[in-house]
Scaffold this active site. Structure first.
Site, short mmCIF file in Angstrom:
data_model
loop_
_atom_site.label_atom_id
_atom_site.label_comp_id
_atom_site.label_asym_id
_atom_site.label_seq_id
_atom_site.Cartn_x
_atom_site.Cartn_y
_atom_site.Cartn_z
N HIS A 185 -7.55 -1.36 -2.24
CA HIS A 185 -6.31 -2.13 -2.24
C HIS A 185 -5.88 -2.42 -0.80
O HIS A 185 -6.30 -1.75 0.14
CB HIS A 185 -5.19 -1.39 -2.97
CG HIS A 185 -4.76 -0.12 -2.31
ND1 HIS A 185 -5.53 1.04 -2.33
CD2 HIS A 185 -3.65 0.19 -1.58
CE1 HIS A 185 -4.90 2.00 -1.67
NE2 HIS A 185 -3.77 1.51 -1.19
N ASP A 239 -2.18 -2.74 1.23
CA ASP A 239 -0.80 -2.29 0.99
C ASP A 239 0.15 -3.47 0.81
O ASP A 239 0.09 -4.47 1.53
CB ASP A 239 -0.31 -1.43 2.16
CG ASP A 239 -0.94 -0.04 2.16
OD1 ASP A 239 -1.41 0.40 1.10
OD2 ASP A 239 -0.94 0.60 3.23
N HIS A 244 -8.33 -0.41 1.65
CA HIS A 244 -8.65 1.00 1.83
C HIS A 244 -8.61 1.72 0.49
O HIS A 244 -8.10 1.20 -0.51
CB HIS A 244 -7.73 1.67 2.85
CG HIS A 244 -6.27 1.57 2.55
ND1 HIS A 244 -5.53 0.44 2.80
CD2 HIS A 244 -5.39 2.47 2.01
CE1 HIS A 244 -4.27 0.63 2.44
NE2 HIS A 244 -4.17 1.86 1.96
N ARG A 250 2.99 8.30 6.42
CA ARG A 250 2.62 6.94 6.82
C ARG A 250 3.84 6.15 7.27
O ARG A 250 4.90 6.20 6.65
CB ARG A 250 1.94 6.21 5.65
CG ARG A 250 1.35 4.87 6.04
CD ARG A 250 0.75 4.16 4.84
NE ARG A 250 1.79 3.63 3.96
CZ ARG A 250 1.61 3.27 2.71
NH1 ARG A 250 0.41 3.41 2.16
NH2 ARG A 250 2.59 2.78 1.99
#
Length: 311
Positions: A137, A139, A287, A302
């Site tokens: 995917h 983000d 990723h 993150r």
């Protein structure tokens, strides 16, 4: 694909057929830089490639201290060239992680994710709980302006497993068949947060975000705003259909495009140690967080940098 070949003995090779729209063996074009982009040396730190087109370890840069302008410029060039950068043993605080990310723009938060001690830092605290990152995917493509990039810090690592993989979507586009590229010219696709979160999140938690995040359209093939490279910009988590196409035709094409991230030649895989940091270009990559470490714990934090509208 039918094949009948006459042999010198007078025999004929039997007819054979592979299912259409698969991934087939053979040479692939692996081009790290955009056409005409020079491959210049780095002078302020060492760049250690982890593959031919994506992924490099940066040695000699300290992310816990303010970056000098020249260092920031070289890291930015490395990010554009390698798409994901790795910094070993940095152990930044949340404030230091935010400060590093702000060198690339304003930060954004995702209200669908849990926050850490700092509200601008998302925390992924995983053990036996279900993980929804183990699919290829990009983000937040359900936003009108998906993130430019993200900075991920592993605070706690399991004794084994828990790697993260990234795929170069420029290489994925470069190696599409010419007729597929022609078919995709000008095509747009719908992205929606619901399918990516509904399998793991109660409905009542998602409903309040429907108006805030309505479905959006992005080009199926986007152009990188800095390098000018063309890249696939559809992903399994959030892309639901190609606008104006018959549903069966759209599903078939999307399945083909989703497969492209699975080609190992376009990938890099990183095995974490506590304190490591990864910084990736969300515009150019997909990723996959490998979920193979239960019942052990893996804690990551993150920070995301706000991006532009894909074109």
């Amino acid at each position: 694909m039918s094949l009948t070949t006459s042999l010198g003995s007078g025999q004929a090779l039997r007819a054979s057929r592979l299912p259409p729209d698969g991934l087939y063996e053979g040479p692939r074009e692996l081009r790290r830089l955009a056409p005409g982009q020079p491959d210049r040396p780095y002078t302020l730190f060492d760049v250690v490639p982890l593959g031919p087109v994506i992924g490099a370890e940066i040695r000699g840069a300290d992310l816990t201290r303010p970056l000098a302008p020249a260092v920031r410029e070289e890291i930015d060039r490395a990010l554009l060239e390698w798409k994901v950068l790795f910094f070993r043993g940095q152990h930044p605080s949340p404030a230091q992680q935010r400060a590093f990310a702000r060198n690339w723009g304003e930060l954004e938060t995702n209200p669908l994710l849990a926050a850490g001690d700092d509200p601008e830092v998302a925390r992924f605290d995983r053990s036996s709980a279900p993980s929804f990152e183990n699919v290829w995917h990009t983000d937040v493509t359900f936003r009108e302006r998906p993130a430019l990039g993200a900075v991920l810090h592993l605070r706690e690592v399991p004794p084994y497993g828990g790697d993260t993989m990234w795929a170069d979507m420029a290489s994925a586009y470069d190696n599409l068949a010419p007729e597929v590229k022609e078919r995709l010219e000008g095509a747009r696709a719908v992205h929606d947060f619901v399918p990516g979160f509904a399998r793991f999140t109660p409905e009542e938690r998602l409903i309040p975000f429907q108006d805030r995040f309505p479905p959006v359209e992005h080009p199926v093939v986007r152009t990188h705003p800095v390098t000018g490279r063309r890249m696939l910009f559809v992903n399994t988590s959030f892309t639901t259909r190609i606008v104006g196409w018959d549903r069966d035709e759209s599903d078939r094409m999307l399945r083909l495009l989703f497969q492209q991230a699975h080609v190992p030649e376009y990938q890099v895989r990183f095995t974490w140690r506590a304190g490591d940091v990864a910084f990736w270009d969300n515009r150019a990559t997909q990723h996959y967080a490998v979920n193979d470490y239960a019942p052990h714990r893996r804690v990551a934090e993150r920070v995301a940098v706000a991006g532009d509208r894909p074109h």
